[in-house]
Design a protein around this motif. Structure first.
Motif, PDB file in Angstrom:
ATOM      1  N   TRP A   9      30.137  35.124  27.453  1.00 61.21           N
ATOM      2  CA  TRP A   9      30.578  35.559  28.779  1.00 61.21           C
ATOM      3  C   TRP A   9      31.549  34.527  29.330  1.00 61.21           C
ATOM      4  O   TRP A   9      31.733  33.449  28.778  1.00 61.21           O
ATOM      5  N   ILE A  10      32.164  34.851  30.479  1.00 64.25           N
ATOM      6  CA  ILE A  10      33.012  33.891  31.183  1.00 64.25           C
ATOM      7  C   ILE A  10      33.148  34.313  32.643  1.00 64.25           C
ATOM      8  O   ILE A  10      33.188  35.508  32.953  1.00 64.25           O
ATOM      9  N   HIS A  11      33.194  33.351  33.545  1.00 63.93           N
ATOM     10  CA  HIS A  11      33.386  33.623  34.973  1.00 63.93           C
ATOM     11  C   HIS A  11      34.821  34.080  35.204  1.00 63.93           C
ATOM     12  O   HIS A  11      35.756  33.587  34.570  1.00 63.93           O
ATOM     13  N   ILE A  12      35.021  35.010  36.116  1.00 62.02           N
ATOM     14  CA  ILE A  12      36.341  35.580  36.379  1.00 62.02           C
ATOM     15  C   ILE A  12      37.367  34.510  36.755  1.00 62.02           C
ATOM     16  O   ILE A  12      38.526  34.580  36.338  1.00 62.02           O
ATOM     17  N   LYS A  13      36.958  33.507  37.488  1.00 60.11           N
ATOM     18  CA  LYS A  13      37.919  32.470  37.876  1.00 60.11           C
ATOM     19  C   LYS A  13      38.270  31.568  36.697  1.00 60.11           C
ATOM     20  O   LYS A  13      39.408  31.098  36.577  1.00 60.11           O
ATOM     21  N   ASP A  14      37.318  31.327  35.823  1.00 64.73           N
ATOM     22  CA  ASP A  14      37.606  30.513  34.639  1.00 64.73           C
ATOM     23  C   ASP A  14      38.529  31.240  33.667  1.00 64.73           C
ATOM     24  O   ASP A  14      39.395  30.609  33.049  1.00 64.73           O
ATOM     25  N   ILE A  15      38.385  32.555  33.526  1.00 63.57           N
ATOM     26  CA  ILE A  15      39.269  33.276  32.608  1.00 63.57           C
ATOM     27  C   ILE A  15      40.695  33.283  33.144  1.00 63.57           C
ATOM     28  O   ILE A  15      41.653  33.113  32.392  1.00 63.57           O
ATOM     29  N   ALA A  16      40.858  33.421  34.467  1.00 64.25           N
ATOM     30  CA  ALA A  16      42.203  33.369  35.053  1.00 64.25           C
ATOM     31  C   ALA A  16      42.817  31.989  34.863  1.00 64.25           C
ATOM     32  O   ALA A  16      43.990  31.856  34.492  1.00 64.25           O
ATOM     33  N   ARG A  17      42.018  30.955  35.094  1.00 67.28           N
ATOM     34  CA  ARG A  17      42.505  29.592  34.903  1.00 67.28           C
ATOM     35  C   ARG A  17      42.835  29.320  33.435  1.00 67.28           C
ATOM     36  O   ARG A  17      43.772  28.591  33.118  1.00 67.28           O
ATOM     37  N   MET A  18      42.071  29.920  32.519  1.00 68.00           N
ATOM     38  CA  MET A  18      42.323  29.716  31.096  1.00 68.00           C
ATOM     39  C   MET A  18      43.642  30.359  30.674  1.00 68.00           C
ATOM     40  O   MET A  18      44.403  29.767  29.901  1.00 68.00           O
ATOM     41  N   TYR A  19      43.925  31.554  31.188  1.00 64.46           N
ATOM     42  CA  TYR A  19      45.221  32.170  30.902  1.00 64.46           C
ATOM     43  C   TYR A  19      46.354  31.265  31.393  1.00 64.46           C
ATOM     44  O   TYR A  19      47.350  31.058  30.697  1.00 64.46           O
TER      45      TYR A  19
END
Length: 301
Positions: free
Chosen positions: A201-211
């Protein structure tokens, strides 16, 4: 930097758009529906229709990076018709972008495509980092392989390609977490099967930051877009129940029952995959929400 996003109104697309605008990037987005004039600075919309092969060529003017998030949701019944929709919404849209870049002068240097951890086989013992080469032979595993192949074609245009293999995205706006919360809130929540199966899984804010991290650092190849610590189905159910102050008293639902209810899609609840984000961690990416406990404490108040 100027960045073109497909699927910008989706769960990840909305969060990523906000992230990029906060970082003072210019965002172009593609939409299949008529749009109103943009109301935000540095945010511009363009029409396209992958099914008919139509696209506004102005969408790539001055664009440095394309982030391809478009694709029908997997959280619908997998009828033969919908399986075609899952395929075409991903592949046709990527092909249309490839055709546009092939024939139109542009400065695109990086193509970043969403992908899924479904490409990894179900396993009780394997640890999947980005160097893992095993692939799942299920419908969804095959779909992800074709999805990634549609991204890899951009390499022939001398464009960097990144494939973001994403797990379950935790958000309190929409998506899988909200569906998990509903039965627990109504006092009928329970786990599935043994409950021991690991879910990445991943938190929505972490996935945006990862992109954004991938864009800024020009990260290429496969990226496991998941949190560093997976969670078992039983643990996830228990954490949600604890946050909601709800008891869990029903027995876990067996796989045979969920297969009867959901059909082939039931594998989403029972597959056991330990996926780790080795590449971005080694490059210095820091998670704000590294554990399910921390993520859910932020999302469930």
């Amino acid at each position: 930097m100027k960045i073109l996003i497909t699927g910008a109104t989706g769960l990840i697309g909305q969060e990523l758009t906000n992230q990029l605008l906060q970082e003072n990037h210019i965002v172009h987005y593609l939409t299949t529906t008529p749009f109103k004039s943009h109301r935000r600075q540095n945010y511009f919309g363009f029409n396209w229709n992958p099914k008919t092969g139509k696209i506004d060529e102005n969408c790539i003017q001055g664009v440095d990076v394309i982030v391809h998030l478009a694709g029908a949701s997997i959280a619908e019944k997998w009828t033969p018709y919908y399986k075609n929709e899952l395929h075409d919404s991903r592949i046709q849209s990527a092909d249309l972008l490839f055709q546009l870049l092939s024939k139109t002068p542009n400065q695109v240097k990086h193509f970043i495509s969403a992908s899924g951890t479904a490409i990894y086989p179900d396993s009780d013992s394997a640890l999947y980092d980005e160097e893992a080469i095993a692939s799942d032979d299920s419908f969804l595993g095959d779909l992800v392989q074709k999805w990634e192949a549609s991204a890899d074609q951009f390499k022939s245009l001398h464009i960097k390609v990144t494939k973001m293999r994403t797990g379950i995205v935790f958000s309190n706006k929409k998506g899988a977490l909200r569906e998990m919360i509903k039965p627990i809130k109504m006092f009928v929540g329970t786990g599935f099967g043994s409950g021991k199966q690991l879910q990445s899984w991943i938190h929505i804010k972490d996935i945006a930051r990862m992109y954004s991290f991938v864009i800024q650092n020009q990260v290429e190849g496969v990226v496991n877009a998941v949190a560093p610590i997976p969670v078992s189905n039983q643990e996830l159910t228990s954490i949600i129940a604890k946050r909601l102050h709800r008891p869990l008293f029903l027995p876990n639902l067996p796989r045979s029952f969920m297969k009867m209810v959901l059909g082939e899609m039931h594998i989403l609840l029972f597959n056991n995959k330990n996926v780790v984000p080795k590449k971005v961690v080694n490059l210095g990416f820091k998670f704000d929400y590294p554990t399910a406990e921390i993520a859910l404490s932020h999302l469930i108040k």
